[in-house]
Motif scaffolding. Structure first.
Motif, PDB file in Angstrom:
ATOM      1  N   SER A 299      -7.127   2.602   9.957  1.00  0.00           N
ATOM      2  CA  SER A 299      -6.152   1.550   9.703  1.00  0.00           C
ATOM      3  C   SER A 299      -6.420   0.385  10.649  1.00  0.00           C
ATOM      4  O   SER A 299      -6.411   0.549  11.870  1.00  0.00           O
ATOM      5  CB  SER A 299      -4.731   2.088   9.905  1.00  0.00           C
ATOM      6  OG  SER A 299      -3.775   1.124   9.538  1.00  0.00           O
ATOM      7  N   ALA A 305      -3.005  -6.222   6.085  1.00  0.00           N
ATOM      8  CA  ALA A 305      -2.433  -4.902   6.365  1.00  0.00           C
ATOM      9  C   ALA A 305      -1.049  -5.015   6.987  1.00  0.00           C
ATOM     10  O   ALA A 305      -0.164  -4.196   6.718  1.00  0.00           O
ATOM     11  CB  ALA A 305      -3.356  -4.106   7.279  1.00  0.00           C
ATOM     12  N   GLU A 310       0.835  -1.702   6.076  1.00  0.00           N
ATOM     13  CA  GLU A 310      -0.064  -0.555   6.079  1.00  0.00           C
ATOM     14  C   GLU A 310      -0.620  -0.181   7.442  1.00  0.00           C
ATOM     15  O   GLU A 310      -1.142   0.913   7.620  1.00  0.00           O
ATOM     16  CB  GLU A 310      -1.203  -0.807   5.091  1.00  0.00           C
ATOM     17  CG  GLU A 310      -0.706  -0.734   3.660  1.00  0.00           C
ATOM     18  CD  GLU A 310      -1.643  -1.376   2.663  1.00  0.00           C
ATOM     19  OE1 GLU A 310      -2.826  -1.528   2.987  1.00  0.00           O
ATOM     20  OE2 GLU A 310      -1.174  -1.741   1.569  1.00  0.00           O
ATOM     21  N   ARG A 367      -9.464   1.575   1.134  1.00  0.00           N
ATOM     22  CA  ARG A 367      -8.496   2.204   0.235  1.00  0.00           C
ATOM     23  C   ARG A 367      -9.187   3.191  -0.702  1.00  0.00           C
ATOM     24  O   ARG A 367      -8.694   4.307  -0.936  1.00  0.00           O
ATOM     25  CB  ARG A 367      -7.783   1.126  -0.573  1.00  0.00           C
ATOM     26  CG  ARG A 367      -6.792   1.703  -1.602  1.00  0.00           C
ATOM     27  CD  ARG A 367      -6.509   0.708  -2.714  1.00  0.00           C
ATOM     28  NE  ARG A 367      -5.474   1.219  -3.599  1.00  0.00           N
ATOM     29  CZ  ARG A 367      -4.200   0.872  -3.537  1.00  0.00           C
ATOM     30  NH1 ARG A 367      -3.808   0.015  -2.624  1.00  0.00           N
ATOM     31  NH2 ARG A 367      -3.325   1.380  -4.369  1.00  0.00           N
ATOM     32  N   THR A 400       4.736  -5.700  -0.505  1.00  0.00           N
ATOM     33  CA  THR A 400       4.798  -4.267  -0.781  1.00  0.00           C
ATOM     34  C   THR A 400       6.209  -3.793  -0.444  1.00  0.00           C
ATOM     35  O   THR A 400       6.710  -4.070   0.645  1.00  0.00           O
ATOM     36  CB  THR A 400       3.766  -3.499   0.057  1.00  0.00           C
ATOM     37  OG1 THR A 400       2.454  -4.048  -0.200  1.00  0.00           O
ATOM     38  CG2 THR A 400       3.766  -2.023  -0.285  1.00  0.00           C
ATOM     39  N   LEU A 489      -2.530   5.493   1.809  1.00  0.00           N
ATOM     40  CA  LEU A 489      -3.081   4.450   2.665  1.00  0.00           C
ATOM     41  C   LEU A 489      -3.138   4.905   4.123  1.00  0.00           C
ATOM     42  O   LEU A 489      -3.714   4.225   4.966  1.00  0.00           O
ATOM     43  CB  LEU A 489      -2.234   3.182   2.545  1.00  0.00           C
ATOM     44  CG  LEU A 489      -2.185   2.586   1.132  1.00  0.00           C
ATOM     45  CD1 LEU A 489      -1.219   1.417   1.087  1.00  0.00           C
ATOM     46  CD2 LEU A 489      -3.568   2.151   0.670  1.00  0.00           C
ATOM     47  N   TYR A 490      -2.509   6.028   4.404  1.00  0.00           N
ATOM     48  CA  TYR A 490      -2.582   6.645   5.729  1.00  0.00           C
ATOM     49  C   TYR A 490      -2.372   8.144   5.531  1.00  0.00           C
ATOM     50  O   TYR A 490      -2.052   8.593   4.429  1.00  0.00           O
ATOM     51  CB  TYR A 490      -1.517   6.047   6.662  1.00  0.00           C
ATOM     52  CG  TYR A 490      -1.870   6.191   8.135  1.00  0.00           C
ATOM     53  CD1 TYR A 490      -2.979   5.546   8.665  1.00  0.00           C
ATOM     54  CD2 TYR A 490      -1.086   6.954   8.984  1.00  0.00           C
ATOM     55  CE1 TYR A 490      -3.314   5.664  10.005  1.00  0.00           C
ATOM     56  CE2 TYR A 490      -1.405   7.079  10.337  1.00  0.00           C
ATOM     57  CZ  TYR A 490      -2.518   6.434  10.838  1.00  0.00           C
ATOM     58  OH  TYR A 490      -2.847   6.554  12.177  1.00  0.00           O
ATOM     59  N   ILE A 500       4.358   4.999   5.174  1.00  0.00           N
ATOM     60  CA  ILE A 500       3.421   3.995   4.652  1.00  0.00           C
ATOM     61  C   ILE A 500       3.095   4.285   3.188  1.00  0.00           C
ATOM     62  O   ILE A 500       2.979   3.365   2.364  1.00  0.00           O
ATOM     63  CB  ILE A 500       2.133   3.977   5.507  1.00  0.00           C
ATOM     64  CG1 ILE A 500       2.429   3.360   6.881  1.00  0.00           C
ATOM     65  CG2 ILE A 500       1.012   3.199   4.813  1.00  0.00           C
ATOM     66  CD1 ILE A 500       1.267   3.422   7.843  1.00  0.00           C
ATOM     67  N   ASN A 501       2.959   5.549   2.847  1.00  0.00           N
ATOM     68  CA  ASN A 501       2.532   5.923   1.495  1.00  0.00           C
ATOM     69  C   ASN A 501       3.637   5.824   0.445  1.00  0.00           C
ATOM     70  O   ASN A 501       3.343   5.696  -0.750  1.00  0.00           O
ATOM     71  CB  ASN A 501       1.948   7.334   1.511  1.00  0.00           C
ATOM     72  CG  ASN A 501       0.627   7.391   2.262  1.00  0.00           C
ATOM     73  OD1 ASN A 501      -0.097   6.402   2.332  1.00  0.00           O
ATOM     74  ND2 ASN A 501       0.312   8.537   2.840  1.00  0.00           N
ATOM     75  N   ARG A 503       5.712   3.717  -1.447  1.00  0.00           N
ATOM     76  CA  ARG A 503       5.673   2.260  -1.609  1.00  0.00           C
ATOM     77  C   ARG A 503       5.593   1.857  -3.071  1.00  0.00           C
ATOM     78  O   ARG A 503       5.269   2.669  -3.942  1.00  0.00           O
ATOM     79  CB  ARG A 503       4.461   1.694  -0.872  1.00  0.00           C
ATOM     80  CG  ARG A 503       3.151   2.089  -1.524  1.00  0.00           C
ATOM     81  CD  ARG A 503       1.956   1.903  -0.634  1.00  0.00           C
ATOM     82  NE  ARG A 503       0.700   2.125  -1.358  1.00  0.00           N
ATOM     83  CZ  ARG A 503       0.162   3.329  -1.574  1.00  0.00           C
ATOM     84  NH1 ARG A 503       0.759   4.432  -1.149  1.00  0.00           N
ATOM     85  NH2 ARG A 503      -0.984   3.436  -2.233  1.00  0.00           N
ATOM     86  N   GLU A 505       3.553  -1.296  -5.057  1.00  0.00           N
ATOM     87  CA  GLU A 505       2.592  -2.392  -4.919  1.00  0.00           C
ATOM     88  C   GLU A 505       2.691  -3.347  -6.107  1.00  0.00           C
ATOM     89  O   GLU A 505       3.073  -2.958  -7.210  1.00  0.00           O
ATOM     90  CB  GLU A 505       1.161  -1.840  -4.850  1.00  0.00           C
ATOM     91  CG  GLU A 505       0.900  -0.950  -3.654  1.00  0.00           C
ATOM     92  CD  GLU A 505      -0.520  -0.411  -3.641  1.00  0.00           C
ATOM     93  OE1 GLU A 505      -0.867   0.276  -2.666  1.00  0.00           O
ATOM     94  OE2 GLU A 505      -1.279  -0.676  -4.609  1.00  0.00           O
TER      95      GLU A 505
END
Length: 512
Positions: A299, A305, A310, A367, A400, A489-490, A500-501, A503, A505
């Motif tokens: 990351s 980001a 992210e 990604r 996001t 993304l993590y 983080i995931n 989300r 977009e």
């Protein structure tokens, strides 16, 4: 002129009314500057502009500019040409001077900075080209609770903070809030240091003194030199809360302590075997290391980001004010902070601005690697392939939307982001384009449940976005889809990664 829910006219009736109301500890007496109208009653509210009182015949209101208030409950009227800004040290010391300078230029004013009553306070005197005073802005560091409490004092004040106040209880106070910039906790080494990434666990080991040699991290056989800002720096408390404490560590007493993040970055850049932590805005010429997750996803604290949320240690920087206080300097400066000139000042100061940007799928190589290296057991290659086909040739918008675990509700900050997104999309020519709204989850739960939840989140965001677009008369082709845990993304191994995931977009592509 006196406006009221129950009509009364004439100064004589108002005078009689005033004498008919018995005085209590809450009673106030209002009279116009020419004494033609007099009122008395219980003060119900005062927003800095208008008094509203309860009288024997109903609620009456009178403009503050036309009235004099007498009584122990009368508020102190504010100075229209002064503004107090308090709160975040990093914002007040490093961002605010650039914003004030840009504000002065936008108003064709001169600005002079001087020291305030204490070493923690700065004064900015504003004057026009002829030397006539325009007003004064004072800036000082202040703990969050003290700053919040002062919002109820009917003074023209702005609080700077990295905490979203709209999501916190502020008893009896309506507030306005705006995300003005982004910053991050970053880890820096000398430019020629061969180590290219470190995990949160390794960082905790380094700064606690458990890991002392670069050879333990794949580097050269040299002792690690530690540098950090002192305890008063906000980034130090953020480091403690997000890196050390979660790993059961405390800061090493062997670290060299410097008075600012900027000094840490300069010292590290000049020391081949050093490492330090600092704010992104003050990283200077030092090399910034990406953070490596437990599943080897890297990351990077890039502007995109940070805007898309992210990077695990990014922070939104907010300005907050009372919605019930109106004063000329406060109102003008508040509006300025939402302009393109302010965004440019944010960039000049080294922070990341909040403007919406886009990034093609071709630029999101990390990604695609994350999708392949995913630790989500329920993700199949067919799903990953389907998503890759969906995004081929598409541009991702930095906006996001993230919501709490298991629900599709949006908070006040989310709604501000959606309103900003609607303005952005409304200004584009999307004649031959369509907008993709894609929902994602973490890896907890079954694949079926996650797919349904991600689609529900995407649909909820679409509904709010369409409502905002319709207000401005825009109609855009929008498609919603849910991909569950297919594109982390993590790493899902930590709560930070799961946040983080989870989300939604936003993408733009040619109509298919």
């Amino acid at each position: 002129m006196c406006t009221k829910k129950l009509q009364v006219t004439g100064g004589l009736i108002a005078v009689l009314l005033a004498s008919a109301v018995p005085a209590t500890s809450e009673t106030v007496f209002l009279h116009t500057l020419d004494n033609s109208i007099s009122l008395s009653g219980e003060l119900l509210s005062f927003d800095g502009v208008t008094y509203i009182i309860q009288t024997a015949i109903g609620e009456l209101s009178l403009a503050a500019k036309d009235a004099v208030c007498e009584g122990v409950s009368c508020p102190v009227l504010v100075n229209q040409n002064t503004l107090s800004i308090a709160g975040s040290q990093i914002m007040n010391n490093n961002l605010l001077p650039h914003l004030i300078e840009s504000f002065a230029m936008s108003q064709d004013l001169e600005v002079l900075e001087t020291s305030g009553a204490s070493s923690a306070e700065s004064l900015y005197s504003l004057s026009d080209k002829a030397g006539e005073d325009y007003g004064e802005i004072s800036a000082s560091s202040e703990d969050l609770q003290t700053a919040l409490t002062s919002l109820a004092d009917y003074v023209p004040k702005i609080i700077t903070t990295s905490v979203a106040m709209l999501e916190m209880a502020v008893p009896g106070e309506d507030i306005k809030e705006y995300g003005v910039a982004l910053d991050a906790l970053v880890f820096v080494v000398a430019p020629n240091n061969p180590v290219h990434a470190l995990s949160a666990d390794e960082l905790a080991g380094i700064f606690s003194g458990k890991i002392t040699n670069w050879a333990e991290l794949g580097g050269t056989d040299n002792v690690i030199s530690l540098y950090r800002p002192d305890e008063t720096a906000e980034v130090s408390s953020y480091m403690e809360a997000n890196i050390l404490a979660p790993n059961g560590k405390t800061m090493s007493s062997q670290a060299t302590v410097l008075s600012s993040s900027a000094k840490v970055a300069r010292a590290v850049a000049a020391d081949a075997y050093a490492i330090g932590y600092t704010n992104l805005a003050q990283a200077s010429d030092a090399k910034i290391l990406p953070v490596r997750g437990a599943c080897d996803i890297l990351s990077y604290p890039t502007p995109f980001a940070l805007k898309s949320g992210e990077y695990p240690y990014g922070r939104d920087l907010y300005v907050t004010r009372s919605a019930n206080v109106q004063a000329e300097m406060l109102d003008v400066f508040w509006k300025f902070m939402q302009t393109a000139e302010a965004e440019l000042a944010v960039q000049t100061a080294g922070f990341v601005d909040k403007t919406i940007t886009t990034q093609p799928i071709a630029m999101q190589g990390e990604r695609m690697l994350s999708m392949i290296l995913s630790d989500a057991e329920n993700t199949t290659f067919k799903v990953v392939q389907k998503l890759a086909v969906e995004l081929r040739g598409a541009q991702r918008i930095s906006t996001t939307i993230r919501s709490d675990y298991g629900i599709a509700n949006l908070n006040a900050v989310n709604m501000q982001d959606i309103a900003r997104l609607a303005r952005y999309l409304g200004a584009l020519d999307l004649t031959h384009k369509e907008v993709l709204i894609l929902g994602f989850t973490d890896s907890a739960g079954s694949a079926i449940t996650n797919n349904r939840l991600s689609l529900k989140r995407a649909g909820f965001v679409k509904d709010q976005l369409v409502a905002e677009l319709e207000k401005a008369g825009h109609e855009i082709s929008i498609i919603t889809k849910g991909y569950g845990e297919a594109s982390p993304l993590y790493c899902n191994a930590s709560e930070v990664g799961r946040n983080i995931n989870r989300r939604v977009e936003i993408w733009i592509r040619d109509i298919r």
